[in-house]
Write an enzyme that holds these catalytic residues in place. Structure first.
Site, PDB file in Angstrom:
ATOM      1  N   TRP A  44      -9.859 -40.578 -15.648  1.00 10.96           N
ATOM      2  CA  TRP A  44     -10.317 -39.266 -16.136  1.00 10.96           C
ATOM      3  C   TRP A  44     -10.185 -38.229 -15.026  1.00 10.96           C
ATOM      4  O   TRP A  44     -10.011 -38.607 -13.864  1.00 10.96           O
ATOM      5  CB  TRP A  44     -11.785 -39.349 -16.606  1.00 10.96           C
ATOM      6  CG  TRP A  44     -12.071 -38.333 -17.673  1.00 10.96           C
ATOM      7  CD1 TRP A  44     -12.790 -37.171 -17.546  1.00 10.96           C
ATOM      8  CD2 TRP A  44     -11.592 -38.365 -19.023  1.00 10.96           C
ATOM      9  NE1 TRP A  44     -12.785 -36.496 -18.738  1.00 10.96           N
ATOM     10  CE2 TRP A  44     -12.060 -37.197 -19.656  1.00 10.96           C
ATOM     11  CE3 TRP A  44     -10.808 -39.256 -19.754  1.00 10.96           C
ATOM     12  CZ2 TRP A  44     -11.765 -36.892 -20.989  1.00 10.96           C
ATOM     13  CZ3 TRP A  44     -10.516 -38.970 -21.082  1.00 10.96           C
ATOM     14  CH2 TRP A  44     -10.995 -37.799 -21.678  1.00 10.96           C
ATOM     15  N   ASP A  50     -11.767 -28.611 -13.373  1.00  8.63           N
ATOM     16  CA  ASP A  50     -12.361 -27.452 -14.032  1.00  8.63           C
ATOM     17  C   ASP A  50     -13.019 -27.847 -15.357  1.00  8.63           C
ATOM     18  O   ASP A  50     -12.959 -29.011 -15.764  1.00  8.63           O
ATOM     19  CB  ASP A  50     -11.304 -26.367 -14.267  1.00  8.63           C
ATOM     20  CG  ASP A  50     -10.294 -26.766 -15.338  1.00  8.63           C
ATOM     21  OD1 ASP A  50      -9.971 -27.974 -15.459  1.00  8.63           O
ATOM     22  OD2 ASP A  50      -9.825 -25.888 -16.071  1.00  8.63           O
ATOM     23  N   GLU A 110     -11.113 -29.852 -17.682  1.00 15.00           N
ATOM     24  CA  GLU A 110     -10.793 -31.206 -17.175  1.00 15.00           C
ATOM     25  C   GLU A 110      -9.322 -31.383 -16.839  1.00 15.00           C
ATOM     26  O   GLU A 110      -8.788 -32.476 -16.943  1.00 15.00           O
ATOM     27  CB  GLU A 110     -11.209 -32.281 -18.198  1.00 15.00           C
ATOM     28  CG  GLU A 110     -12.508 -32.001 -18.890  1.00 15.00           C
ATOM     29  CD  GLU A 110     -13.068 -33.206 -19.620  1.00 15.00           C
ATOM     30  OE1 GLU A 110     -12.664 -33.439 -20.758  1.00 15.00           O
ATOM     31  OE2 GLU A 110     -13.901 -33.910 -19.015  1.00 15.00           O
ATOM     32  N   GLU A 111      -8.657 -30.310 -16.459  1.00 17.72           N
ATOM     33  CA  GLU A 111      -7.215 -30.400 -16.235  1.00 17.72           C
ATOM     34  C   GLU A 111      -6.785 -30.034 -14.821  1.00 17.72           C
ATOM     35  O   GLU A 111      -5.873 -30.635 -14.282  1.00 17.72           O
ATOM     36  CB  GLU A 111      -6.484 -29.472 -17.226  1.00 17.72           C
ATOM     37  CG  GLU A 111      -6.640 -29.924 -18.664  1.00 17.72           C
ATOM     38  CD  GLU A 111      -6.102 -28.921 -19.670  1.00 17.72           C
ATOM     39  OE1 GLU A 111      -5.895 -29.302 -20.820  1.00 17.72           O
ATOM     40  OE2 GLU A 111      -5.907 -27.739 -19.304  1.00 17.72           O
ATOM     41  N   GLU A 146     -13.235 -28.264 -33.199  1.00 20.28           N
ATOM     42  CA  GLU A 146     -13.011 -27.705 -31.864  1.00 20.28           C
ATOM     43  C   GLU A 146     -12.089 -26.484 -31.930  1.00 20.28           C
ATOM     44  O   GLU A 146     -12.313 -25.468 -31.286  1.00 20.28           O
ATOM     45  CB  GLU A 146     -12.378 -28.783 -30.977  1.00 20.28           C
ATOM     46  CG  GLU A 146     -12.099 -28.337 -29.556  1.00 20.28           C
ATOM     47  CD  GLU A 146     -11.447 -29.458 -28.751  1.00 20.28           C
ATOM     48  OE1 GLU A 146     -10.275 -29.795 -29.034  1.00 20.28           O
ATOM     49  OE2 GLU A 146     -12.115 -30.003 -27.861  1.00 20.28           O
TER      50      GLU A 146
END
Ligand SMILES: *[C@@H]1O[C@H](CO)[C@@H](O)[C@H](O)[C@H]1NC(C)=O
Ligand SMILES: *[C@@H]1O[C@H](CO)[C@@H](O)[C@H](O)[C@H]1NC(C)=O
Ligand SMILES: *[C@@H]1O[C@H](CO)[C@@H](O)[C@H](O)[C@H]1NC(C)=O
Length: 576
Positions: free
Chosen positions: A139, A195, A198-199, A422
């Protein structure tokens, strides 16, 4: 004259129609959004079976995508919204949910995970299984906004408890949890991390902004409880506030979302930072990026405009009217689409701005915010417009209409049952990705609240000054130092071929193959390099081969290591 009169009449009729459309959406969607949030909280939420008490699932969706996990960021933002409702007296039924959240987070902090243990960086772990066990798959970790957002939610509750005669519970139960999170922020704010999307692993405006907030209100709470850690929090808060200013792009007139990632830096990150650090007592202060500050309004315009031409559903919309917005224009996740929560965040920032303009009784236009205001009146100039002027009332009405427009767009693409996924399709507005996203519901509720004039408690943003030169947290102030790490990689190579190292932190060049670090061949076929890396830090890395301009990466998964608090370590790896 008559034509102009008729034009004005039809314009105001459409404004009126829009405002009543928003009223209708607020009326129908509020109970659905509230129920949507509660359904996703264990142990008894109707869509969160298997989640422990107080655990917020991100979404019940377990395939394509699988969001049946609990993220510290999402959970904390959701519970901040619920804690605000409870402490502001808007919903007195939430006490046991909040107490469950406290218990869940208290337990989660202690769960050792791939980012470390509670004392070695584990609080930066972004997500856990819904039974609160560690998620051990690959992750984007660590993510350093989680501890800050969690402490902000808990501090809001703690302040209310103290004001309502329950300081003993705060000291015994809440403060130890809050203190661990604040200690994490003190130790790690000056290190990179992933960030909020998550990238990108770099420094991130949202993360820095919420870290600053947490230490300010943490210092005030520590002082109230007689804990001397207050001084350390205040020192680091000043350092963070200084660093926060460095994200400003003076040419583009917006806050750059991330220092890495190779994108434009136009990102919902900044609107979200603004609404989640809103403090009405701070007025339109730009240093803390208040919603009505010139820098936040300019950033908002630049961000919104980045979506005008890229989504089909935005085509034909006037250049000064609301459009659907996504995370950032370069987004390609699920095809890169508008999100409910980002479009709602734009509306919320504007409503927050309106709250403050009404309180202060004036609107200030600077050279930085001029382009934002000229969207509504091309002839407006810089200056301070008091509430007695028509410029003030015209602008206030225009911004209200603009803000409502963003909710009208979300309403248009909300399916008939009111469920919020989303995203919605950039080409036809159909809901996409995870269904019943908890954060979509919470973001909708807080935007509705801001429209109704709900003002969250102050966190001490007013009257802050930026230090004249920026300091880091190392050397004094309880910060972290560096440790010496030797990387050995056993790899046979052909003549002219070399082995390099890159990884997820600054010191390892943030995954850049171009600037990856060359290892030495002193002990060939073992290639080596010794580096000073931040202590108590979890990072990921890989070795790469370069030969005749071609780059070959080691196979997945990424390698991972946590540096010790002090001393040195040797890592022995072999090419794979
Ligand atoms: C203080 O708050 C806690 C958490 O809700 C509750 O369990 C406790 O009964 C409260 N104590 C008092 C004296 O109100
Ligand atoms: C650490 O703080 C200094 C001073 O503000 C800043 O120049 C540097 O970019 C920061 N680095 C990170 C990773 O936060
Ligand atoms: C790494 O390899 C060196 C040289 O073979 C050996 O001396 C050392 O014990 C190894 N260290 C670890 C942590 O495996």
């Amino acid at each position: 004259m008559r034509a102009l009169f008729l034009y004005c009449l039809s314009l105001s009729a459409s404004v009126w129609a829009q405002s009543s459309a928003v009223d209708a959406y607020v009326a129908s969607e509020s109970p659905i959004a509230k129920a949507g949030v509660l359904a996703n909280i264990g142990p008894s939420g109707s869509k969160s079976s298997g989640a422990k008490a107080g655990v917020v699932i991100a979404s019940p969706s377990s395939t394509n995508p699988n969001y049946l996990f609990t993220w510290t960021r999402d959970s904390s933002l959701v519970f901040k919204a619920l804690i605000d409702q409870y402490t502001l007296g808007l919903d007195t039924t939430l006490r046991s949910e909040i107490d469950n959240f406290v218990s869940a987070e208290t337990a989660q902090q202690q769960v050792s995970n791939p980012s470390g243990s509670v004392s070695s960086g584990g609080l930066g772990e972004p997500k856990f299984n819904i039974d609160l066990s560690a998620f051990t798959g690959a992750w984007g970790r660590p993510q350093r906004d989680g501890p800050a957002l969690r402490s902000t939610a808990l501090i809001t509750y703690a302040n209310w408890l103290i004001a309502n005669g329950n300081a003993s519970y705060v000291s015994s139960t809440l403060w130890p949890v809050i203190k661990l999170d604040l200690g994490y922020v003190v130790s790690f704010w000056n290190q990179t991390g992933f960030d909020l999307w998550e990238e990108v692993s770099s420094s991130s405006f949202f993360t820095t902004a919420v870290q600053h907030r947490s230490l300010r209100e943490g210092a005030a709470l520590a002082t109230a409880l007689g804990d001397t850690a207050a001084a350390q929090y205040t020192t680091q808060a000043a350092n963070i506030l200084c660093f926060l200013q460095s994200y400003w792009n003076p040419n583009g007139l917006y806050m750059t979302a991330n220092t890495g990632g190779g994108r434009s830096g136009k990102d919902a990150n900044t609107a979200l930072a603004s609404i989640h650090t809103f403090d009405a007592a701070a007025g339109c202060d730009a240093v803390t990026f208040q919603p009505c500050s010139d820098k936040a309004l300019s950033s908002l315009k630049v961000y919104v405009d980045a979506f005008r031409s890229i989504y089909t559903i935005n085509s034909g919309v006037a250049s000064n009217a609301a459009v659907a917005t996504g995370r950032y224009p370069e987004d390609s996740y699920m095809g890169g689409n508008p999100w409910y929560l980002t479009t709602a965040a734009v509306a919320e920032q504007l409503y927050d701005a309106i709250i403050v303009w009404k309180r202060t009784g004036n609107i200030e236009i600077t050279s930085i915010s001029l382009a934002f205001f000229q969207q509504f009146s091309s002839s407006v100039t810089t200056g301070v417009y008091a509430s007695s002027t028509t410029t003030y009332s015209d602008l206030l009405a225009a911004v209200q209409t603009f803000a409502d427009g963003f909710l009208v767009i979300n309403a248009k693409y909300t399916p008939s049952g009111g469920g919020l996924a989303e995203q919605y399709s950039r080409s036809n507005g159909a809901p996409l990705s995870a269904a019943d996203l908890t954060w979509s519901y919470a973001a909708t509720l807080t935007a509705f609240g801001a429209r109704a004039g709900v003002v969250p408690a102050s966190w001490g943003a007013s009257g802050l000054t930026v230090p004249s030169s920026c300091s880091t947290n190392s050397g004094g102030g309880g910060g972290v130092g560096t440790v010496s790490i030797t990387f050995n990689e056993f790899a046979t190579t052909v003549f002219g071929e070399n082995i390099y190292l890159t990884g997820s932190i600054d010191a390892l060049q943030n995954w850049s193959p171009d600037t990856a670090l060359l290892l030495n061949t002193d002990n060939y076929p073992t290639w080596s390099i010794t580096l000073n890396l931040p202590a108590s830090t979890t990072f990921q890395y890989k070795f790469i081969r370069k030969f005749n301009g071609a780059v070959t990466w080691e196979s997945d998964p990424n390698r991972q290591f946590t540096t010790p608090a002090s001393g040195s370590s040797v890592i022995n790896d072999s090419w794979r």
